[in-house]
Design a protein around this motif. Structure first.
Motif, PDB file in Angstrom:
ATOM      1  N   MET A   1       0.827  -1.200   0.000  1.00 47.89           N
ATOM      2  CA  MET A   1       0.000   0.000   0.000  1.00 47.89           C
ATOM      3  C   MET A   1       0.863   1.252   0.000  1.00 47.89           C
ATOM      4  SD  MET A   1      -3.184  -0.508  -0.315  1.00 47.89           S
ATOM      5  CE  MET A   1      -3.610   1.189   0.092  1.00 47.89           C
TER       6      MET A   1
ATOM      7  N   CYS B   1       0.996   4.053  -3.144  1.00 48.48           N
ATOM      8  CA  CYS B   1       0.789   5.496  -3.008  1.00 48.48           C
ATOM      9  C   CYS B   1       1.805   6.305  -3.804  1.00 48.48           C
ATOM     10  CB  CYS B   1       0.856   5.901  -1.526  1.00 48.48           C
ATOM     11  SG  CYS B   1      -0.552   5.340  -0.545  1.00 48.48           S
TER      12      CYS B   1
ATOM     13  N   ILE C   1      -7.244   8.957  -3.927  1.00 43.32           N
ATOM     14  CA  ILE C   1      -7.190   8.190  -2.676  1.00 43.32           C
ATOM     15  C   ILE C   1      -5.749   7.943  -2.257  1.00 43.32           C
ATOM     16  CG2 ILE C   1      -7.685   5.943  -1.634  1.00 43.32           C
ATOM     17  CD1 ILE C   1     -10.239   5.860  -3.324  1.00 43.32           C
ATOM     18  N   LEU C   2      -4.917   7.509  -3.206  1.00 39.36           N
ATOM     19  CA  LEU C   2      -3.529   7.195  -2.895  1.00 39.36           C
ATOM     20  C   LEU C   2      -2.718   8.446  -2.560  1.00 39.36           C
ATOM     21  CD1 LEU C   2      -2.847   4.525  -5.663  1.00 39.36           C
ATOM     22  CD2 LEU C   2      -3.342   4.125  -3.247  1.00 39.36           C
ATOM     23  N   ASP C   3      -3.150   9.599  -3.083  1.00 36.73           N
ATOM     24  CA  ASP C   3      -2.440  10.857  -2.841  1.00 36.73           C
ATOM     25  C   ASP C   3      -2.876  11.526  -1.537  1.00 36.73           C
ATOM     26  OD1 ASP C   3      -0.601  12.933  -3.786  1.00 36.73           O
ATOM     27  OD2 ASP C   3      -2.398  14.163  -4.079  1.00 36.73           O
ATOM     28  N   SER C   4      -3.975  11.057  -0.962  1.00 37.04           N
ATOM     29  CA  SER C   4      -4.532  11.700   0.219  1.00 37.04           C
ATOM     30  C   SER C   4      -3.661  11.481   1.460  1.00 37.04           C
ATOM     31  CB  SER C   4      -5.944  11.154   0.482  1.00 37.04           C
ATOM     32  OG  SER C   4      -6.434  11.608   1.718  1.00 37.04           O
ATOM     33  N   ARG C   5      -3.502  12.534   2.229  1.00 38.19           N
ATOM     34  CA  ARG C   5      -2.785  12.401   3.496  1.00 38.19           C
ATOM     35  C   ARG C   5      -3.535  11.481   4.457  1.00 38.19           C
ATOM     36  NH1 ARG C   5      -1.063  18.715   4.685  1.00 38.19           N
ATOM     37  NH2 ARG C   5       0.715  18.818   3.232  1.00 38.19           N
TER      38      ARG C   5
ATOM     39  N   THR D   1      -5.013   8.731   3.750  1.00 38.02           N
ATOM     40  CA  THR D   1      -4.555   7.373   3.472  1.00 38.02           C
ATOM     41  C   THR D   1      -3.258   7.088   4.205  1.00 38.02           C
ATOM     42  OG1 THR D   1      -5.615   7.396   1.293  1.00 38.02           O
ATOM     43  CG2 THR D   1      -3.880   5.755   1.657  1.00 38.02           C
TER      44      THR D   1
ATOM     45  N   LEU E   1      -3.962   6.661   7.987  1.00 38.30           N
ATOM     46  CA  LEU E   1      -4.580   5.365   8.292  1.00 38.30           C
ATOM     47  C   LEU E   1      -3.558   4.239   8.219  1.00 38.30           C
ATOM     48  CD1 LEU E   1      -7.985   5.723   6.408  1.00 38.30           C
ATOM     49  CD2 LEU E   1      -7.572   5.904   8.872  1.00 38.30           C
ATOM     50  N   LEU E   2      -2.684   4.288   7.211  1.00 39.26           N
ATOM     51  CA  LEU E   2      -1.629   3.274   7.098  1.00 39.26           C
ATOM     52  C   LEU E   2      -0.658   3.369   8.268  1.00 39.26           C
ATOM     53  CD1 LEU E   2      -0.839   3.441   3.268  1.00 39.26           C
ATOM     54  CD2 LEU E   2      -1.982   1.581   4.490  1.00 39.26           C
TER      55      LEU E   2
ATOM     56  N   CYS F   1       2.155  10.932   5.207  1.00 37.88           N
ATOM     57  CA  CYS F   1       1.258  11.730   6.053  1.00 37.88           C
ATOM     58  C   CYS F   1       1.453  13.230   5.867  1.00 37.88           C
ATOM     59  CB  CYS F   1       1.477  11.389   7.529  1.00 37.88           C
ATOM     60  SG  CYS F   1       0.963   9.724   8.004  1.00 37.88           S
TER      61      CYS F   1
END
Length: 223
Positions: A60, A64, A115-119, A121, A124-125, A204
């Motif tokens: 994941m 990203c 979604i992958l570019d979102s902070r 995400t 959460l990871l 993040c």
């Protein structure tokens, strides 16, 4: 070119070591993998449970960056990113060999890139990885893990795969920072040198990816 040769040599070396030089495969490995995958963790060392699940977080992390990087490449990053969920660095290294340096992101972000570019995400990871690592460190048996690492091919190769994924992330990091206009050496080295959580911290805090508007076709002048 030297870097590309290094990636393919590293891939060939890892494949050779994993299949011919690592400890022998133990009976019950398939059953272990099935139990780890289905959440039947009773009787399994929590360190192994933690490591196995973290090896699902790492793809994941790479996704990203890979799906964004792949937009400007001649090859699609999607197959390598998806296969990495099963084989980790075995899939990432060929992509690093085939890709070209590129510090631009052409076009618009689709729903997946957003979604992958979102902070969020990244956050959460980070939280998920922190829970997994804490679970393993607090409840794990290091003596048992060391013994299994020395005798079990699955545990041995998975551990090396984790280390390799930590080391390879900087190969994509520089271009990802350049796409966002980030010029912060402290952030680069934090993400590059701190295993797992350095990359997660970067996800993040990195700036959103700027989009380039598609060039519109000029309309004929009205008469």
């Amino acid at each position: 070119m030297i870097k590309k040769i290094g990636f393919i040599v590293l891939w060939l070396g890892f494949v050779t070591y994993a299949f011919f030089l690592s400890p022998p495969e133990q009976p019950g490995t398939f059953e272990l993998i099935k139990n780890l995958s289905t959440g039947r963790w009773e009787g399994i060392n929590p360190l192994i449970v933690s490591l196995f699940n973290i090896m699902g977080v790492f793809p994941m992390i790479y996704s990203c960056v890979l799906f964004i990087d792949g937009r400007a490449q001649k090859i699609s990053a999607a197959p390598f990113a998806l296969v990495s969920f099963g084989v980790g660095a075995f899939a990432i290294l060929p992509y690093l060999f085939l890709r070209e340096p590129n510090a631009e992101f052409p076009g618009q972000k689709n729903w997946l890139i957003k979604i992958l570019d979102s902070r969020l995400t990244g956050v959460l990871l980070f939280i998920g990885a922190a829970i997994l690592v804490s679970y393993g460190l607090v409840n794990g048996n290091w003596g048992d893990f060391a013994q299994q690492w020395q005798t079990n091919r699955f545990i041995h190769v998975m551990s090396l795969d984790f280390c390799l994924l930590c080391l390879l992330f900087p190969a994509l990091l520089g271009d990802d920072m350049a796409r966002r206009g980030i010029q912060n050496q402290a952030l680069f080295w934090t993400a590059a040198l701190i295993p797992l959580f350095g990359a997660l911290f970067y996800l993040c805090v990195r700036s959103p990816l700027p989009e380039k508007n598609q060039i519109s076709t000029p309309q004929p002048a009205s008469t």
